[in-house]
Motif scaffolding. Structure first.
Motif, short mmCIF file in Angstrom:
data_model
loop_
_atom_site.label_atom_id
_atom_site.label_comp_id
_atom_site.label_asym_id
_atom_site.label_seq_id
_atom_site.Cartn_x
_atom_site.Cartn_y
_atom_site.Cartn_z
N SER A 66 0.82 -1.21 0.00
CA SER A 66 0.00 0.00 0.00
C SER A 66 0.86 1.26 0.00
N CYS A 67 2.10 1.14 0.41
CA CYS A 67 3.01 2.30 0.44
C CYS A 67 4.16 2.19 -0.55
N HIS A 68 4.56 0.96 -0.89
CA HIS A 68 5.75 0.75 -1.72
C HIS A 68 5.42 0.11 -3.06
N THR A 69 6.12 0.57 -4.09
CA THR A 69 6.06 -0.08 -5.39
C THR A 69 7.09 -1.21 -5.39
N LEU A 70 6.62 -2.39 -5.76
CA LEU A 70 7.49 -3.55 -5.93
C LEU A 70 6.85 -4.41 -7.00
N ALA A 71 7.46 -4.45 -8.16
CA ALA A 71 6.89 -5.15 -9.31
C ALA A 71 6.59 -6.61 -8.99
N ALA A 72 7.48 -7.29 -8.28
CA ALA A 72 7.29 -8.71 -7.97
C ALA A 72 6.02 -8.94 -7.17
N ALA A 73 5.61 -7.96 -6.39
CA ALA A 73 4.41 -8.09 -5.56
C ALA A 73 3.19 -7.51 -6.28
N GLY A 74 3.41 -6.89 -7.42
CA GLY A 74 2.31 -6.25 -8.14
C GLY A 74 1.80 -5.01 -7.40
N SER A 75 2.65 -4.39 -6.61
CA SER A 75 2.22 -3.23 -5.84
C SER A 75 2.71 -1.93 -6.46
N ARG A 76 1.91 -0.89 -6.30
CA ARG A 76 2.24 0.41 -6.87
C ARG A 76 2.07 1.54 -5.87
N GLY A 77 2.42 1.28 -4.62
CA GLY A 77 2.30 2.31 -3.58
C GLY A 77 3.19 3.50 -3.88
N MET A 78 2.71 4.68 -3.49
CA MET A 78 3.44 5.92 -3.81
C MET A 78 3.87 6.70 -2.56
N VAL A 79 3.62 6.14 -1.36
CA VAL A 79 3.96 6.86 -0.14
C VAL A 79 5.44 6.69 0.20
N GLY A 80 5.91 5.45 0.20
CA GLY A 80 7.30 5.15 0.51
C GLY A 80 8.12 5.02 -0.75
N PRO A 81 9.40 4.76 -0.61
CA PRO A 81 10.27 4.62 -1.77
C PRO A 81 9.83 3.49 -2.70
N ASN A 82 10.08 3.68 -3.98
CA ASN A 82 9.89 2.64 -4.98
C ASN A 82 11.02 1.64 -4.76
N LEU A 83 10.70 0.46 -4.27
CA LEU A 83 11.73 -0.52 -3.90
C LEU A 83 12.46 -1.05 -5.13
N ASP A 84 11.78 -1.11 -6.28
CA ASP A 84 12.45 -1.55 -7.51
C ASP A 84 13.58 -0.60 -7.89
N GLN A 85 13.36 0.68 -7.68
CA GLN A 85 14.39 1.68 -8.00
C GLN A 85 15.43 1.79 -6.89
N ALA A 86 14.98 1.75 -5.63
CA ALA A 86 15.90 1.94 -4.51
C ALA A 86 16.85 0.77 -4.31
N LYS A 87 16.37 -0.43 -4.61
CA LYS A 87 17.17 -1.65 -4.42
C LYS A 87 17.87 -1.65 -3.05
N PRO A 88 17.10 -1.56 -1.97
CA PRO A 88 17.72 -1.48 -0.64
C PRO A 88 18.44 -2.77 -0.27
N SER A 89 19.45 -2.64 0.58
CA SER A 89 20.18 -3.81 1.06
C SER A 89 19.33 -4.55 2.09
N PHE A 90 19.70 -5.77 2.35
CA PHE A 90 19.01 -6.58 3.36
C PHE A 90 19.01 -5.87 4.71
N ASP A 91 20.18 -5.38 5.12
CA ASP A 91 20.30 -4.71 6.42
C ASP A 91 19.44 -3.46 6.50
N LEU A 92 19.34 -2.71 5.40
CA LEU A 92 18.52 -1.51 5.40
C LEU A 92 17.05 -1.86 5.54
N VAL A 93 16.59 -2.89 4.83
CA VAL A 93 15.19 -3.30 4.95
C VAL A 93 14.90 -3.75 6.38
N VAL A 94 15.79 -4.57 6.94
CA VAL A 94 15.60 -5.02 8.33
C VAL A 94 15.51 -3.83 9.27
#
Length: 129
Positions: A66-94
């Protein structure tokens, strides 16, 4: 006349310092064989401890899409960062899922450490592939 005394005094002082320095050869100091206290440990899971397949379910059930875009999940949230573009590290996501930041809420207490590791593994795998 004063200079006659300064030069010999300087030589004696210099010789005294050298002798004092030489007298310390062969002196050893006791070194502790053990160290008291404990080293800090991290309790954050490693990428290997996350299950991306289980993380896909956590991503859906926790409402991440609902907040994040992630193509693999079919999500297009616009509140938080676009995870496909940000490509955050494991540690950052945790860190972000555990502690939150800005408008991102903390999910500590809502998700277990294992679920957080799973969703982090899912995000990383989905954005790197």
């Amino acid at each position: 006349m004063r200079w006659r005394w300064i030069l010999p005094l300087a030589a004696l002082a210099s010789a005294g310092l050298v002798a004092a320095g030489c007298g310390s050869q062969g002196t050893t100091r006791a070194v502790p064989e053990t160290v008291e206290g404990t080293l800090p440990t991290t309790t954050q899971p490693s990428p290997a401890s996350g299950d991306a397949k289980a993380g896909a379910k956590v991503f859906q059930s926790a409402g991440c899409g609902s907040c994040h875009t992630l193509a693999a999940a079919g999500s297009r949230g616009m509140v938080g960062p676009n995870l496909d573009q940000a490509k955050p590290s494991f540690d950052l996501v945790v860190d972000r899922v555990t502690n939150g930041k800005g408008v991102m809420p903390s999910f500590r207490g809502q998700l277990s450490e294992k679920q957080i590791a799973d969703v982090a593994a899912y995000v990383v795998q989905s954005t790197r592939g």
